[in-house]
Design a protein around this motif. Structure first.
Motif: not given
Length: 138
Positions: A17-35
């Motif tokens: 879990g620690l190794r997984k959270s250490g990933r650096r992500i400069p850009k991403g996509v936010i998906h909002v699904q609103a029902s």
């Protein structure tokens, strides 16, 4: 009594879990699904792999309160807080669905400090839709 030596890489000692959270992500996509009943916010990297997600239901809202704008705002804040800690600065937003949480989730995303490159509505629209059922005979 001697303590057992933990194995390296085992799931119990939390090293994965620690190794997984250490990933650096400069850009991403936010998906909002609103029902009408719930709002789900998913944050992915540019390749589409899920980094973080949250919904009004996982934030503790139950029943009709899940579809409220406040629940959507809370869900968006929870999903984005984890990726901002991982170093995300820029994001694109894709909004889908007719629910009440659309605007509230977008407002929470804008307030988080991320630089938004664009906001796109990806709600599926039928081009004439399905064939309607035959009329009922009496």
């Amino acid at each position: 009594m001697a303590k057992p030596i933990p194995r390296i890489g085992s799931r119990r000692n939390g090293r994965i879990g620690l190794r997984k959270s250490g990933r650096r992500i400069p850009k991403g996509v936010i998906h909002v699904q609103a029902s009408f009943n719930n709002t789900i916010v998913t944050v992915t990297d540019v390749r589409g792999r899920v980094v973080s997600w949250s919904s009004a239901g996982t934030c503790g809202f139950r029943g009709t309160r899940r579809g409220t704008p406040f629940a959507a705002q809370t869900a968006a804040g929870n999903a984005i807080r984890t990726v901002v800690d991982q170093g995300m600065q820029r994001a694109e937003v894709m909004i889908k669905g007719p629910g009440l949480g659309r605007d509230a989730a977008l407002r929470a995303i804008r307030r988080s400090g991320l630089q938004l490159s664009f906001v796109r509505d990806v709600t599926p629209m039928p081009h004439n839709g399905c064939r309607p059922p035959k009329k009922r005979r009496v």
